[in-house]
Design a protein around this motif. Structure first.
Motif, PDB file in Angstrom:
ATOM      1  N   ALA A   1      60.453  32.220 -12.805  1.00  0.00           N
ATOM      2  CA  ALA A   1      59.183  32.681 -13.385  1.00  0.00           C
ATOM      3  C   ALA A   1      59.106  32.282 -14.867  1.00  0.00           C
TER       4      ALA A   1
ATOM      5  N   LEU B   1      60.304  29.690 -16.147  1.00  0.00           N
ATOM      6  CA  LEU B   1      59.956  28.264 -16.156  1.00  0.00           C
ATOM      7  C   LEU B   1      58.432  28.104 -16.196  1.00  0.00           C
ATOM      8  N   GLY B   2      57.739  28.957 -15.400  1.00  0.00           N
ATOM      9  CA  GLY B   2      56.269  28.914 -15.371  1.00  0.00           C
ATOM     10  C   GLY B   2      55.678  29.315 -16.707  1.00  0.00           C
TER      11      GLY B   2
ATOM     12  N   TRP C   1      56.069  26.485 -19.117  1.00  0.00           N
ATOM     13  CA  TRP C   1      55.087  25.429 -18.866  1.00  0.00           C
ATOM     14  C   TRP C   1      53.721  25.843 -19.411  1.00  0.00           C
TER      15      TRP C   1
ATOM     16  N   GLY D   1      47.751  25.090   2.412  1.00  0.00           N
ATOM     17  CA  GLY D   1      47.335  24.679   1.061  1.00  0.00           C
ATOM     18  C   GLY D   1      48.256  25.193  -0.033  1.00  0.00           C
TER      19      GLY D   1
ATOM     20  N   LEU E   1      59.123  28.295  -3.027  1.00  0.00           N
ATOM     21  CA  LEU E   1      60.341  29.014  -3.418  1.00  0.00           C
ATOM     22  C   LEU E   1      60.229  30.539  -3.238  1.00  0.00           C
ATOM     23  N   PRO E   2      59.083  31.156  -3.585  1.00  0.00           N
ATOM     24  CA  PRO E   2      58.988  32.606  -3.343  1.00  0.00           C
ATOM     25  C   PRO E   2      59.226  32.968  -1.872  1.00  0.00           C
TER      26      PRO E   2
ATOM     27  N   VAL F   1      62.299  35.282  -0.182  1.00  0.00           N
ATOM     28  CA  VAL F   1      62.052  36.394   0.754  1.00  0.00           C
ATOM     29  C   VAL F   1      62.849  36.152   2.040  1.00  0.00           C
TER      30      VAL F   1
ATOM     31  N   SER G   1      50.641  32.176  -3.679  1.00  0.00           N
ATOM     32  CA  SER G   1      50.760  32.386  -5.132  1.00  0.00           C
ATOM     33  C   SER G   1      49.457  32.150  -5.872  1.00  0.00           C
ATOM     34  N   VAL G   2      48.572  31.327  -5.319  1.00  0.00           N
ATOM     35  CA  VAL G   2      47.333  31.015  -6.054  1.00  0.00           C
ATOM     36  C   VAL G   2      46.109  31.598  -5.328  1.00  0.00           C
ATOM     37  N   GLU G   3      45.311  32.331  -6.120  1.00  0.00           N
ATOM     38  CA  GLU G   3      44.203  33.101  -5.525  1.00  0.00           C
ATOM     39  C   GLU G   3      43.164  32.242  -4.814  1.00  0.00           C
TER      40      GLU G   3
ATOM     41  N   LEU H   1      43.450  30.318  -2.685  1.00  0.00           N
ATOM     42  CA  LEU H   1      43.763  30.179  -1.259  1.00  0.00           C
ATOM     43  C   LEU H   1      43.485  31.464  -0.471  1.00  0.00           C
TER      44      LEU H   1
ATOM     45  N   HIS I   1      38.078  23.763 -11.348  1.00  0.00           N
ATOM     46  CA  HIS I   1      38.843  24.985 -11.078  1.00  0.00           C
ATOM     47  C   HIS I   1      38.010  26.229 -11.351  1.00  0.00           C
TER      48      HIS I   1
END
Ligand code: B12
Length: 361
Positions: free
Chosen positions: A67, A69-70, A73, A120, A125-126, A130, A170-172, A174, A293
């Motif tokens: 996290a 790392l994110g 970035w 998508g 990794l998450p 799990v 992880s991304v809304e 989707l 976006h």
């Protein structure tokens, strides 16, 4: 099932976390794996202690460093290439935990479950973390990885007679795809446990879509141990059965006119900021991508009827732009363009209004 802590294991992983971070930052896989193996402990231990140590290393060492790392970035402190290299090293670290704890896994599986990323979704990794925690806790896991087409997910759950399907996103943006996966799996009779950042604070979007939700792997294990909720008789359903606001067609309209909305917003931003005339090709492409976006997130906020989702995304985008020396006020110009283009649609207008207010403060 097992879990919990171990008195021989270090109470704090702060120091190995810092060392793992340094190794990732330096793209040094060998050093990273050594840190992970060191944290697992070299002394022989009982199987239960080994499993507990493995779980802590996965969730309290590898996950937070990933996290971080994110965050690095987002703050423009590392490049996209460093982030990719770091993720590959984290995957290798997970494999090291799996190797070191393999002999300590419970013998007879508690049951078989499927863990997959939504169609998508590339953040694998998450879901992997799990999966490995559930394996350490005695479940047989079919980990399907990133970007799993829904029909194949359902077919695999059927083929393996899975006890439950665990979905990660992880991304809304989707969320509509996640909703489709949830209702398709439930329609085929499988309980669904959703997790990951896309499902919102305390899993609020998962609940809107009538899935069970867990914030982390131990939470999912607890739901599985208790027997996950079986889908009801009305499981096969169109999206508006869960989300009646979709009946106003505003989501469909924004989605259909996305390209035109983004094109006009880009033209309006360029007019408001004459300096964009001197942008090079790369900068122009990034600006167009950012606006694309914005419209996609606007559509997603309409889908779940949540103005905060859009406001959160804009705040995040403003931080990303600021860290890269781009004035975030260009976002206001894009919003104003969308307000002008969509003023006749009350729900979308409300979402834009909330976001604009939040951005100005
Ligand atoms: C690595 C990474 C990538 C890699 C993924 C590679 C891979 N093999 O996983 C790549 C390069 C592909 C990528 C792409 C993108 N990424 Co990215 N990425 C990340 C990063 C740095 C790490 C992800 C991760 O592994 N996190 C670590 C895990 C441990 O954290 P976690 O998600 O919280 O998971 C835990 C819990 O949520 C829970 N959980 C998760 N899933 C499930 C499921 C179940 C069933 C349960 C019970 C629990 C559960 O348990 C996990 C373990 O504790 C994050 C930063 C971050 N903070 O996460 C950004 C991040 C997620 N990415 C982001 C973005 C924007 C993108 C892109 C849109 C970028 C772009 N412009 O193309 C694309 C989208 C691609 C897509 N469609 O999926 C943003 C999302 C922001 C937002 N508001 O949505 C983030 C947050 C970066 C940031 N700081 O801004 N990314």
């Amino acid at each position: 099932m097992t879990g919990g802590t171990d008195s021989d294991f270090p109470t704090s992983l702060a120091e190995p976390r810092e060392r793992l971070w340094q190794a990732l930052h330096a793209c040094d896989e060998t050093r990273a794996v050594a840190v992970v193996r060191g944290a697992l402990g070299a002394t022989p231990s009982t199987a239960e202690r080994t499993r507990a140590a493995g779980e802590r290393v996965l969730l309290e060492l590898i996950a937070p460093v990933q996290a971080r790392l994110g965050e690095a970035w987002a703050a423009n402190d590392i490049t996209v290439a460093q982030e990719h290299a770091g993720t590959a090293i984290s995957e290798r670290c997970v494999a090291a935990v799996v190797d070191s704890t393999a002999s300590a896994r419970p013998g007879t599986p508690a049951g078989r479950v499927v863990v997959a990323c939504v169609d998508g979704e590339w953040h694998a990794l998450p879901a992997r973390l799990v999966s490995e925690v559930l394996r350490l806790r005695g479940w047989r896991v079919d980990y399907l990885g990133a970007h799993v087409p829904t029909e194949h997910l359902v077919a695999h759950a059927r083929y393996t007679r899975a006890r439950a399907v665990l979905l990660s996103s992880s991304v809304e943006v989707l969320l509509p795809a996640a909703h489709n996966a949830i209702s398709s799996c439930q329609g085929a009779g499988f309980p669904v446990i959703a997790g990951g950042a896309a499902f919102g604070p305390q899993g609020r979007y998962a609940r809107l879509m009538r899935a069970e939700w867990a914030g982390d792997a131990p939470g999912a294990a607890a739901l599985l141990d208790g027997g996950p909720r079986r889908p009801g008789a009305r499981a096969v359903r169109p999206p508006e059965a869960d989300l009646p606001h979709l009946g106003d067609e505003e989501y469909t309209m924004v989605l259909r006119s996305k390209r035109q909305l983004a094109k006009q917003a880009l033209a309006d931003v360029q007019e408001s900021f004459p300096e964009t005339r001197w942008y090079n090709r790369y900068q122009n492409e990034r600006t167009a991508e950012d606006i694309d976006h914005i419209v996609t997130y606007l559509a997603t906020a309409l889908y779940v009827d949540c103005p905060e989702l859009f406001a959160r995304f804009l705040a995040w985008t403003a931080d990303i732009l600021t860290a890269r020396g781009v004035p975030p006020r260009c976002l206001l110009a894009a919003l104003d363009s969308l307000v002008g283009q969509l003023k006749d649609f009350p729900r979308v207008f409300g979402i834009l209004h909330v976001a604009r207010g939040a951005l100005e403060t």
